[in-house]
Design an enzyme around this catalytic site. Structure first.
Site, short mmCIF file in Angstrom:
data_model
loop_
_atom_site.label_atom_id
_atom_site.label_comp_id
_atom_site.label_asym_id
_atom_site.label_seq_id
_atom_site.Cartn_x
_atom_site.Cartn_y
_atom_site.Cartn_z
N GLU A 65 -6.66 3.48 -5.73
CA GLU A 65 -7.91 3.56 -4.98
C GLU A 65 -8.64 4.81 -5.45
O GLU A 65 -8.15 5.93 -5.26
CB GLU A 65 -7.65 3.66 -3.47
N HIS A 90 -11.35 -2.81 3.51
CA HIS A 90 -11.26 -2.46 4.93
C HIS A 90 -11.99 -1.16 5.29
O HIS A 90 -11.90 -0.71 6.42
CB HIS A 90 -9.79 -2.36 5.33
N ASP A 91 -12.64 -0.55 4.31
CA ASP A 91 -13.36 0.70 4.56
C ASP A 91 -14.87 0.55 4.44
O ASP A 91 -15.60 1.48 4.80
CB ASP A 91 -12.92 1.77 3.55
N ASP A 144 0.87 -1.17 0.00
CA ASP A 144 0.00 0.00 0.00
C ASP A 144 0.91 1.23 0.00
O ASP A 144 1.75 1.38 0.89
CB ASP A 144 -0.85 -0.03 1.28
N ASP A 180 -3.11 4.65 -2.26
CA ASP A 180 -4.17 5.19 -1.42
C ASP A 180 -4.69 6.52 -1.98
O ASP A 180 -3.89 7.37 -2.39
CB ASP A 180 -3.57 5.40 -0.02
C1 GLC Z 1 -8.02 5.31 2.16
C2 GLC Z 1 -7.88 4.10 3.04
C3 GLC Z 1 -8.53 4.37 4.35
C4 GLC Z 1 -7.81 5.54 5.00
C5 GLC Z 1 -7.83 6.75 4.07
C6 GLC Z 1 -6.87 7.79 4.54
O1 GLC Z 1 -9.34 5.56 1.83
O2 GLC Z 1 -8.41 2.98 2.39
O3 GLC Z 1 -8.50 3.26 5.19
O4 GLC Z 1 -8.42 5.87 6.22
O5 GLC Z 1 -7.43 6.41 2.78
O6 GLC Z 1 -5.55 7.36 4.35
#
Ligand code: GLC
Ligand code: MG
Length: 532
Positions: free
Chosen positions: A265, A326-327, A100, A202
């Site tokens: 992402e 995970h979100d 990541d 990310d």
């Molecule tokens: C992304 C991650 C999330 C995190 C956010 C800030 O959306 O998937 O878990 O809190 O970025 O880094």
């Protein structure tokens, strides 16, 4: 190498949330050595690549998405030697390893930020986004943090605000500064040089903000059950045209090495998402497609989502599909335990790289978290409207041993109370379990290459039935999914449905011939094969 990058087109990805996968040192938190111990599970499952959520040095304000040292392993997760051992063990087991990359923001404890906040003249000052207060002393504009409140934090020492799209402990880097770009590109080279097979980047669409920091417009569709940051649209704070220059540069770094992958992402509407493939496809190989995460679970909706996505893909772009991360709430809770099996068949028979989220293969559901047990900073800042992400991050359920075999200590997050039955050991032994369905689906995708590489063609259907065909490699497979719990019967005459059942989500009809009619039980999906 035949076709460069073929592995990320034909392979199956699996996301590990390292805190919750396997603890090896008895501190209640998962770690790298724990992951190494559990690689056999992934090899039996049959996935091809694992993506690890962040394992880098971090104060853990956002559980590793706040990085204080991009090239260090956090002691909670282990050492660099442990990491090197993981790379080797994964590769020896035929698994690719994806890290990541969190380039949008650092931790406020990163040395770059500690220096930047020393003074306005510090050489690192411009690595972050600093603005003077508005005339009334308030924040420079109306931008909101995704985790609640203003996105601007006042720094009393130097009299300016800094921007943070997420927590105040996660100051955004200034991606208009070439020194920032160079530094992160070197971080990428560091890990690629160690043999990692690529990155999931990310919030890649956040990297560049409006040069003039204009106020964002109000969101006319906002209603009070949604998180407060949705009151304004992120027109000027994300998805700016210049971001594509950065994505292309990241892709170029990845391309300095053989056969690596760049995943982004991105939560954006379809037509915006597509732009992240990049000009001449020099952007992300796989801009994550999250359409199924929020899809209404109805056959006609899913059919339309797939059709729209397929139609929007630019020439040469490779599709991908995601059911959980995970979100977002667990798929088994979004669609129900019965339909979770149908969802698995959908994910693993659509055209495009599938990404599985750890635990979905054993049907883990969203675990209710008591208010006193909440760990997620998003839920802490914005309580009571269901934004909490702890429920999809609970420890992996390995066995009926205490704490599901995840740890010998008190786990950092509560273990689901159904673990004595719903666990890997138990479900492995149960021949009709969801785990064995996942294994069978993955095997099917390997033995019938058409599922990975063939064309996708929707077949007209009514009601709760979703029908489509995969074609290529001298084979035609028809997938029939019943999204309701009532049985359904389809006349096969003239529909081209005749053939042999290769797999049912109930795992009890292999080899059945279909000619007169196809009868599906409630919540059943089947893959029907015939030679072209
Ligand atoms: C992304 C991650 C999330 C995190 C956010 C800030 O959306 O998937 O878990 O809190 O970025 O880094
Ligand atoms: Mg541990």
């Amino acid at each position: 190498m035949t076709e460069s990058g073929a592995w990320w087109r034909e392979g199956i990805f699996y996301q590990i949330y390292p805190r919750s996968f396997q603890d090896s040192d008895g501190d209640g938190v998962g770690d790298i050595t724990g992951i190494i111990h559990r690689l056999p599970h992934l090899m039996t499952l049959g996935v091809d690549a694992i993506w690890l959520s962040p394992i880098f040095t971090s104060p853990m304000a956002d559980f590793g998405y706040d990085i204080a040292d991009y090239t260090g392993i956090d002691p909670l997760f282990g050492t660099m030697d442990d990491f090197d051992a993981l790379v080797k063990a994964a590769h020896d087991g035929g698994l690719k390893l994806i890290l990541d990359l969190v380039p949008n923001h650092t931790s406020d404890q990163h040395s770059w930020f500690l220096q930047a906040r020393q003074s306005r003249d510090d050489p690192h000052r411009d690595w972050y986004i600093w603005r003077d207060p508005a005339a009334d002393g308030g924040p420079p504009n109306n931008w909101l943090s995704e985790f609640g409140g203003s996105a601007w934090q006042f720094d009393t020492e130097t009299g300016q605000y800094y921007y943070h799209a997420f927590l105040a402990q996660q100051p955004d880097l200034n991606w208009r500064n070439p020194a920032v770009r160079a530094a992160i590109y070197n971080v990428m080279r560091f890990w690629l040089g160690k043999g990692v097979d690529g990155f999931r980047v990310d919030v890649i669409w956040h990297l560049i903000k409006d040069a003039e920091f204009r106020d964002n417009p109000a969101n006319p569709d906002y209603h009070g059950e949604r998180p407060p940051h949705e009151q304004i649209l992120s027109r000027y704070s994300a998805d700016q045209p210049e971001v594509h220059e950065v994505v292309a540069e990241m892709r170029a770094v990845v391309d300095e090495f053989d056969d690596r992958v760049l995943i982004g992402e991105i939560y954006l509407p379809l037509e915006r998402l597509m732009t992240y493939f990049g000009k001449d496809l020099g952007g992300a190989h796989l801009p994550f497609n999250f359409a199924l995460l929020s899809a209404p679970w109805h056959a006609r909706d899913i059919e339309r989502i797939v059709a729209d996505y397929e139609a929007a893909l630019p020439p040469g772009a490779w599709p991908n599909w995601v059911l959980g991360n995970h979100d977002r709430p667990r798929v088994a809770s979004r669609v129900g335990a019965e339909q979770a099996r149908v969802a698995a068949m959908l994910l693993l028979t659509l055209r495009g790289t599938p990404t599985l989220y750890y635990g979905d293969e054993i049907g883990m559901h969203q675990v209710p978290i008591a208010p006193a047990q909440v760990r997620d900073p998003f839920e802490k800042n914005v309580p009571g409207i269901g934004v909490g992400r702890d429920g999809c991050r609970t420890p992996m359920q390995w066995s009926a041993l205490a704490q599901a075999g995840f740890t010998q200590a008190v786990p950092w997050l509560t273990v689901a109370d159904d673990y004595t039955h719903e666990n890997v050991v138990n479900l492995s032994a149960d021949l009709r379990s969801i785990l064995n369905l996942y294994r069978a689906l993955i095997r099917l995708r390997k033995t019938h290459r058409v599922l990975a590489t063939g064309s996708y063609r929707p077949v007209a259907a009514q009601g709760d039935l979703l029908l489509y065909r995969r074609e290529g490699d001298g084979e035609v497979l028809t997938i029939a999914l019943n999204l309701a719990d009532e049985p359904v019967s389809i006349a096969t005459e003239g529909s081209g449905l005749a053939g042999t059942i290769l797999l049912s989500t109930w795992l009890d009809r292999d080899g059945e011939r279909i000619d007169g009619a196809l009868d599906l039980r409630g919540n059943e999906g089947v893959v029907i094969g015939r030679s072209a």
